[in-house]
Every structure is written in C-alpha cells, then in structure tokens.
Scaffold this motif. Structure first.
Motif, mmCIF file in Angstrom:
data_model
loop_
_atom_site.group_PDB
_atom_site.id
_atom_site.type_symbol
_atom_site.label_atom_id
_atom_site.label_comp_id
_atom_site.label_asym_id
_atom_site.label_seq_id
_atom_site.Cartn_x
_atom_site.Cartn_y
_atom_site.Cartn_z
ATOM 1 N N PRO A 198 0.830 -1.206 0.000
ATOM 2 C CA PRO A 198 0.000 0.000 0.000
ATOM 3 C C PRO A 198 0.864 1.256 0.000
ATOM 4 O O PRO A 198 1.861 1.319 0.724
ATOM 5 C CB PRO A 198 -0.804 -0.113 1.298
ATOM 6 C CG PRO A 198 -0.066 -1.078 2.166
ATOM 7 C CD PRO A 198 0.825 -1.912 1.292
ATOM 8 N N PHE A 199 0.477 2.222 -0.823
ATOM 9 C CA PHE A 199 1.177 3.507 -0.891
ATOM 10 C C PHE A 199 0.216 4.517 -0.273
ATOM 11 O O PHE A 199 -0.918 4.653 -0.728
ATOM 12 C CB PHE A 199 1.445 3.831 -2.361
ATOM 13 C CG PHE A 199 2.413 4.961 -2.594
ATOM 14 C CD1 PHE A 199 3.674 4.969 -2.019
ATOM 15 C CD2 PHE A 199 2.067 6.007 -3.443
ATOM 16 C CE1 PHE A 199 4.571 6.005 -2.259
ATOM 17 C CE2 PHE A 199 2.970 7.041 -3.699
ATOM 18 C CZ PHE A 199 4.222 7.034 -3.104
ATOM 19 N N LYS A 200 0.645 5.200 0.791
ATOM 20 C CA LYS A 200 -0.258 6.091 1.517
ATOM 21 C C LYS A 200 0.123 7.550 1.341
ATOM 22 O O LYS A 200 1.314 7.872 1.281
ATOM 23 C CB LYS A 200 -0.217 5.758 3.004
ATOM 24 C CG LYS A 200 -0.724 4.366 3.297
ATOM 25 C CD LYS A 200 -0.965 4.215 4.782
ATOM 26 C CE LYS A 200 -1.523 2.840 5.058
ATOM 27 N NZ LYS A 200 -1.909 2.704 6.466
ATOM 28 N N PHE A 201 -0.900 8.392 1.310
ATOM 29 C CA PHE A 201 -0.707 9.842 1.231
ATOM 30 C C PHE A 201 -1.407 10.512 2.408
ATOM 31 O O PHE A 201 -2.518 10.104 2.781
ATOM 32 C CB PHE A 201 -1.376 10.409 -0.031
ATOM 33 C CG PHE A 201 -0.631 10.138 -1.305
ATOM 34 C CD1 PHE A 201 0.351 11.012 -1.752
ATOM 35 C CD2 PHE A 201 -0.926 9.010 -2.058
ATOM 36 C CE1 PHE A 201 1.030 10.771 -2.933
ATOM 37 C CE2 PHE A 201 -0.238 8.759 -3.243
ATOM 38 C CZ PHE A 201 0.745 9.645 -3.676
ATOM 39 N N ARG A 202 -0.804 11.556 2.962
ATOM 40 C CA ARG A 202 -1.510 12.393 3.948
ATOM 41 C C ARG A 202 -1.183 13.863 3.677
ATOM 42 O O ARG A 202 -0.049 14.192 3.275
ATOM 43 C CB ARG A 202 -1.139 12.000 5.388
ATOM 44 C CG ARG A 202 0.264 12.351 5.798
ATOM 45 C CD ARG A 202 0.522 12.036 7.296
ATOM 46 N NE ARG A 202 1.882 12.417 7.643
ATOM 47 C CZ ARG A 202 2.550 11.976 8.700
ATOM 48 N NH1 ARG A 202 1.989 11.111 9.528
ATOM 49 N NH2 ARG A 202 3.772 12.389 8.949
ATOM 50 N N HIS A 203 -2.199 14.706 3.907
ATOM 51 C CA HIS A 203 -1.993 16.146 3.700
ATOM 52 C C HIS A 203 -1.101 16.666 4.815
ATOM 53 O O HIS A 203 -1.231 16.251 5.973
ATOM 54 C CB HIS A 203 -3.346 16.871 3.699
ATOM 55 C CG HIS A 203 -3.266 18.245 3.106
ATOM 56 N ND1 HIS A 203 -2.773 19.324 3.803
ATOM 57 C CD2 HIS A 203 -3.586 18.700 1.863
ATOM 58 C CE1 HIS A 203 -2.807 20.400 3.020
ATOM 59 N NE2 HIS A 203 -3.292 20.052 1.835
ATOM 60 N N LYS A 204 -0.159 17.573 4.495
ATOM 61 C CA LYS A 204 0.796 18.024 5.510
ATOM 62 C C LYS A 204 0.151 18.887 6.588
ATOM 63 O O LYS A 204 0.557 18.833 7.736
ATOM 64 C CB LYS A 204 1.910 18.842 4.856
ATOM 65 C CG LYS A 204 2.878 17.994 4.049
ATOM 66 C CD LYS A 204 4.052 18.848 3.567
ATOM 67 C CE LYS A 204 4.829 18.133 2.492
ATOM 68 N NZ LYS A 204 5.892 18.952 1.901
ATOM 69 N N THR A 205 -0.834 19.715 6.224
ATOM 70 C CA THR A 205 -1.369 20.646 7.216
ATOM 71 C C THR A 205 -2.857 20.440 7.500
ATOM 72 O O THR A 205 -3.288 20.616 8.621
ATOM 73 C CB THR A 205 -1.164 22.112 6.755
ATOM 74 O OG1 THR A 205 -1.710 22.233 5.438
ATOM 75 C CG2 THR A 205 0.312 22.475 6.735
ATOM 76 N N LYS B 258 -5.538 18.294 8.437
ATOM 77 C CA LYS B 258 -5.772 16.939 8.968
ATOM 78 C C LYS B 258 -7.216 16.500 8.793
ATOM 79 O O LYS B 258 -7.575 15.367 9.116
ATOM 80 C CB LYS B 258 -5.336 16.858 10.444
ATOM 81 C CG LYS B 258 -3.855 17.178 10.669
ATOM 82 C CD LYS B 258 -2.919 16.221 9.899
ATOM 83 C CE LYS B 258 -1.474 16.675 9.927
ATOM 84 N NZ LYS B 258 -0.619 16.131 8.872
ATOM 85 N N GLU B 259 -8.074 17.405 8.287
ATOM 86 C CA GLU B 259 -9.466 17.009 8.038
ATOM 87 C C GLU B 259 -9.617 16.217 6.740
ATOM 88 O O GLU B 259 -10.625 15.552 6.526
ATOM 89 C CB GLU B 259 -10.371 18.244 7.994
ATOM 90 C CG GLU B 259 -10.685 18.694 9.396
ATOM 91 C CD GLU B 259 -11.334 20.050 9.464
ATOM 92 O OE1 GLU B 259 -11.964 20.474 8.472
ATOM 93 O OE2 GLU B 259 -11.198 20.696 10.519
ATOM 94 N N ILE B 260 -8.604 16.301 5.906
ATOM 95 C CA ILE B 260 -8.685 15.539 4.652
ATOM 96 C C ILE B 260 -8.210 14.119 4.957
ATOM 97 O O ILE B 260 -7.138 13.929 5.542
ATOM 98 C CB ILE B 260 -7.787 16.174 3.558
ATOM 99 C CG1 ILE B 260 -8.143 17.649 3.360
ATOM 100 C CG2 ILE B 260 -7.902 15.411 2.253
ATOM 101 C CD1 ILE B 260 -7.245 18.362 2.359
ATOM 102 N N ALA B 261 -9.027 13.139 4.575
ATOM 103 C CA ALA B 261 -8.683 11.743 4.873
ATOM 104 C C ALA B 261 -7.419 11.309 4.133
ATOM 105 O O ALA B 261 -7.123 11.817 3.040
ATOM 106 C CB ALA B 261 -9.844 10.847 4.481
ATOM 107 N N GLN B 262 -6.698 10.378 4.722
ATOM 108 C CA GLN B 262 -5.534 9.807 4.039
ATOM 109 C C GLN B 262 -6.000 9.031 2.805
ATOM 110 O O GLN B 262 -7.142 8.568 2.753
ATOM 111 C CB GLN B 262 -4.779 8.856 4.976
ATOM 112 C CG GLN B 262 -4.057 9.585 6.094
ATOM 113 C CD GLN B 262 -3.080 8.678 6.860
ATOM 114 O OE1 GLN B 262 -2.788 7.559 6.449
ATOM 115 N NE2 GLN B 262 -2.582 9.188 7.970
ATOM 116 N N VAL B 263 -5.109 8.893 1.853
ATOM 117 C CA VAL B 263 -5.418 8.158 0.622
ATOM 118 C C VAL B 263 -4.496 6.951 0.600
ATOM 119 O O VAL B 263 -3.317 7.077 0.922
ATOM 120 C CB VAL B 263 -5.143 9.054 -0.611
ATOM 121 C CG1 VAL B 263 -5.348 8.288 -1.910
ATOM 122 C CG2 VAL B 263 -6.017 10.309 -0.577
#
Ligand SMILES: O=C(O)CCC(=O)C(=O)O
Ligand SMILES: [Mn+2]
Length: 205
Positions: free
Chosen positions: A146-153, A155-160
C-alpha cells in the motif's frame, strides 16, 4: 537475503487508468500499465542486475541506514557524480513512461524493499534540485504494497491509500509533493521483494 523469482506470485492490475483529484493532490494511477509478462521480465532483470546499495540518511541527530536498498541513474551532468549511466532497460522504461505521460525525465531512483521490514517513512519529494512542484512518475514491480498519502497541514482531509500492483504507473504532479507526504509502511505479513522506480526531473545547482 532470500529473493524469489516465481513468476506467478505477483498480482497485476486491471489495466485501468484513473485520475485522482483531491485538494492539492493530482495523481494519475495506471494499474497494469506494463502487462504481466513484461513486468515479470523487468522484475527479474532489475532484481538481479542492479548494483543495489545501502543508503545512509540523517534521522534526528544520527545517521541511520535506510530500511531499503537503492540505485540512482542519470548522467553526471544532470544527476550528479554518484549517478550510474542509463542502462538500455531503464531507458526503455523511461521512454514508455514519457510516451504515456507526455513528460520528460532525466533521472531515476530505484528502491528495493526486500521484505515487510523494508519501508519508506513519511516524506515528500521536494528537493531544490527538482523544483517546488516536481512531476514524479513511479513504476512498481513485484510485491503489492500500500502507498499512503496524507496532507501536511489539513488533517481534516482523509488519508489516501493506493495498492501499487506489479506493473503499475503512478504519476504525482502539480502541488502533490508540496502539500502531501507519502509512505510505504512496514508489514508484519510475509512480503516478497518489491522494486519501485521513480523517474524524476533533476537540475544541478
Ligand atoms: O516505493 C515507492 O513506491 C515510493 C518511493 C519514494 O517515495 C521515493 O523514493 O521517494
Ligand atoms: Mn517519495
């Protein structure tokens, strides 16, 4: 290190191309970009013919060995003194990626994840050498991880999370690497080797 060559072990994707457009994130995900037979051949050849090396990286106040092996290719003028010269196989892959994306790349970083203990920590690829909004084209062979993404600032945006199958192309563009971080977690499950190539656009200072 035990490495396997079994050709039937890896799952290829469904040959579907998707665009993922979230705030500050721009991805093109092409599952099955390289068909199974060709992907098997690239996997076996890259696994055995690449001069894989360990990579020492700074971590807080220490220098640690990265939990994966690497190889860096490009011309010395563009990719630096440590770059290995392009091989015919890597040039062939680069041309396929360039044709598909309509972009040009001049360097490639190969990563080898030997088993589930190998990983890449949360990071973004925003180096001065590639500019602030780099285009990075990633090609995967071998074990699906699995390749995961998270927004840096925000935190309300869900990880992908995107499972990168054998033969997949993932293009990260726009502000993806400016606003989002990505990683490959370790896994407690038994994992066969995975090879990832990130084609990059580098500039020397
Ligand atoms: O292994 C991958 O899919 C990504 C590797 C990566 O993020 C990197 O080398 O910068
Ligand atoms: Mn990266």
């Amino acid at each position: 290190m035990t490495l396997f060559d079994d050709k039937e072990l890896f799952t290829v994707g469904t040959s579907s191309k998707k665009y993922i457009d979230l705030p500050d994130l721009e991805l093109m995900h092409y599952d099955g970009f390289i068909a199974k037979d060709a992907a098997d051949a690239y996997y076996n050849s890259l696994l055995h013919n690449t001069p894989w090396r360990e990579y020492q990286m700074p971590m807080y106040d220490k220098i640690v060995t990265a939990p994966r092996m690497v190889a860096w290719y490009g011309t010395h003028e563009e990719a630096g003194e440590n770059a290995l010269p392009w091989t015919p196989e890597l040039l062939e892959l680069r041309l396929r990626v360039e044709k598909e994306t309509g972009l040009q790349f001049n360097a490639v970083l190969l990563n080898l994840y030997r088993n589930g203990n190998d990983s890449v920590a949360w990071h973004s690829d925003k180096e001065h050498r590639i500019g602030s909004n780099p285009n990075i084209a990633s090609v995967t062979f071998g074990q699906t991880r699995p390749f995961k993404f998270r927004h840096k600032t925000n935190k309300e945006i869900a990880q992908v999370e995107i499972p990168l199958h054998h033969g997949t192309l993932l293009l990260m563009s726009g502000t993806t690497n400016t606003f989002w971080e990505h990683h490959i977690p370790k896994s407690a499950k038994e994992m066969l080797p995975r090879i990832n190539l990130t084609f990059r656009q580098v500039k020397q200072r």
